[in-house]
Design an enzyme around this catalytic site. Structure first.
Site, PDB file in Angstrom:
ATOM      1  N   LYS A  52      -0.547 -67.874 -93.913  1.00 46.06           N
ATOM      2  CA  LYS A  52      -1.510 -66.786 -93.660  1.00 46.06           C
ATOM      3  C   LYS A  52      -2.934 -67.326 -93.708  1.00 46.06           C
ATOM      4  O   LYS A  52      -3.765 -67.002 -92.855  1.00 46.06           O
ATOM      5  CB  LYS A  52      -1.313 -65.654 -94.682  1.00 46.06           C
ATOM      6  CG  LYS A  52      -0.025 -64.851 -94.461  1.00 46.06           C
ATOM      7  CD  LYS A  52       0.293 -63.890 -95.608  1.00 46.06           C
ATOM      8  CE  LYS A  52       1.659 -63.256 -95.403  1.00 46.06           C
ATOM      9  NZ  LYS A  52       2.040 -62.305 -96.477  1.00 46.06           N
ATOM     10  N   GLN A  96       0.490 -60.603-102.358  1.00 50.42           N
ATOM     11  CA  GLN A  96       1.785 -61.129-101.900  1.00 50.42           C
ATOM     12  C   GLN A  96       2.900 -60.628-102.816  1.00 50.42           C
ATOM     13  O   GLN A  96       2.804 -60.726-104.038  1.00 50.42           O
ATOM     14  CB  GLN A  96       1.738 -62.672-101.885  1.00 50.42           C
ATOM     15  CG  GLN A  96       2.999 -63.332-101.330  1.00 50.42           C
ATOM     16  CD  GLN A  96       3.251 -63.052 -99.858  1.00 50.42           C
ATOM     17  OE1 GLN A  96       2.321 -62.853 -99.083  1.00 50.42           O
ATOM     18  NE2 GLN A  96       4.505 -63.034 -99.460  1.00 50.42           N
ATOM     19  N   ASP A 119      -1.785 -54.663 -95.546  1.00 51.57           N
ATOM     20  CA  ASP A 119      -0.319 -54.694 -95.523  1.00 51.57           C
ATOM     21  C   ASP A 119       0.272 -53.318 -95.234  1.00 51.57           C
ATOM     22  O   ASP A 119       1.482 -53.188 -95.042  1.00 51.57           O
ATOM     23  CB  ASP A 119       0.215 -55.187 -96.872  1.00 51.57           C
ATOM     24  CG  ASP A 119       0.691 -56.630 -96.826  1.00 51.57           C
ATOM     25  OD1 ASP A 119       1.212 -57.026 -95.773  1.00 51.57           O
ATOM     26  OD2 ASP A 119       0.545 -57.325 -97.834  1.00 51.57           O
TER      27      ASP A 119
HETATM   28  N1  GUN Z   1       6.503 -60.410 -99.067  1.00 50.92           N
HETATM   29  C1  GUN Z   1       7.367 -60.447 -98.039  1.00 50.92           C
HETATM   30  N2  GUN Z   1       6.796 -59.907 -96.934  1.00 50.92           N
HETATM   31  C2  GUN Z   1       5.548 -59.540 -97.286  1.00 50.92           C
HETATM   32  C3  GUN Z   1       4.476 -58.928 -96.588  1.00 50.92           C
HETATM   33  O1  GUN Z   1       4.539 -58.604 -95.400  1.00 50.92           O
HETATM   34  N3  GUN Z   1       3.356 -58.724 -97.299  1.00 50.92           N
HETATM   35  C4  GUN Z   1       3.251 -59.056 -98.600  1.00 50.92           C
HETATM   36  N4  GUN Z   1       2.108 -58.791 -99.228  1.00 50.92           N
HETATM   37  N5  GUN Z   1       4.216 -59.614 -99.294  1.00 50.92           N
HETATM   38  C5  GUN Z   1       5.362 -59.855 -98.623  1.00 50.92           C
END
Ligand code: GUN
Length: 282
Positions: A52, A96, A119
């Site tokens: 990311k 996350q 998100d």
């Molecule tokens: N863990 C697995 N997929 C995601 C996601 O799309 N966003 C976040 N913040 N954590 C995750």
């Protein structure tokens, strides 16, 4: 058979975003800013976060990382989120998941300002999705929808079967499909006869985290299959579908890797720029 190429589609999105961000900066605006919070030492989460951050740098989004020890008190994490809500240089806040055991995940998600919730996990944004109102959408489900759009695959009036009903993927994806006027079936661990449901799908979306779980006999001839699984096995990364067995039967399918994964990250960048525009009122 059409290979739904998320890698190529995501690259095109990033190139377009990079131009757009450059244009804003030429007009005198600051760069968009994303705060990424990673708690603990889950190896997969560290890889996702690195990807990311790299994608942000590529398009001109400033990413600021907070790597916290799993022994960090809940209060400290909450205070960090509150300070980022008030930070004028931060447009998006990404926490996350999963958080290490002992953390109260929902309490943290509830604290993120809905306008910085890139998100789409805040109850306000989930509610807006359920009501089909504008708002920030979860990255993986929104990325899936834009990949289908790229290939002119419309779900309107079609039977869409979603396997898995997590808050991160299955549930929001089901709502996006419903908003797109598909007839949606959501399957989960308590579904009585999974195969009987899945075989009816014109579109099948799989997000269960079980390597090669979906076999060719479960899929209708000519279906579109979107594999959202990422499973690390001794033979490398595989999806939730038996890709090789399905290719001769389906109309279109996503590869793993190179399908949904890159689209998730592209959507995060899109969401960050959306939040940035809202923040700056442009
Ligand atoms: N863990 C697995 N997929 C995601 C996601 O799309 N966003 C976040 N913040 N954590 C995750």
């Amino acid at each position: 058979m059409i290979l739904l190429d998320g890698k190529k589609t995501a690259l095109a999105i990033r190139q377009k975003l990079k131009k757009e961000i450059t244009q804003y900066q030429h007009k005198g605006h600051r760069a968009p800013g994303l705060a990424v919070i990673l708690v603990g030492d889950d190896p997969a989460s560290h890889i996702y976060v690195r990807n990311k951050e790299q994608a942000c740098a590529e398009v001109g989004i400033v990413s600021r990382s907070y790597r916290l020890d799993s022994s960090t008190p809940q209060d400290e994490l909450e205070n960090l989120i509150k300070s980022l809500n008030d930070d004028p240089e931060i447009d998006g806040i990404l926490l996350q998941l999963p958080l290490p055991a002992g953390f109260h995940t929902q309490r943290c998600l509830d604290l993120i300002s809905p306008s910085k919730d890139v998100d789409g996990f805040h109850p306000d944004n989930v509610g807006r999705l359920a009501l089909n109102l504008p708002g920030l959408r979860s990255c993986t489900p929104a990325g899936v929808m834009s990949l289908l759009k790229q290939y002119n695959l419309s779900v309107r009036g079609k039977k869409a079967v979603v396997i898995g009903c997590s808050n991160i993927v299955g549930k929001p994806l089901s709502l996006l499909l419903l908003n797109a006027e598909a007839t949606v079936t959501v399957c989960h661990a308590a579904t009585y006869d999974l195969k009987a449901e899945v075989i009816q799908g014109d579109f099948v979306f799989v997000a269960i985290g079980q390597p090669k779980f979906i076999s060719a006999d479960m899929i209708k001839e000519g279906a579109v299959v979107v594999d959202i699984g990422i499973n690390r096995t001794e033979n490398g990364i595989v999806g939730d579908c038996d890709f090789e067995a399905l290719t001769s039967k389906v109309k279109a399918i996503t590869p793993v890797p190179g399908g949904v994964g890159p689209m998730t990250i592209a959507q995060l960048l899109l969401n960050t720029v959306s939040a940035y525009k809202i923040q700056l009122g442009i």
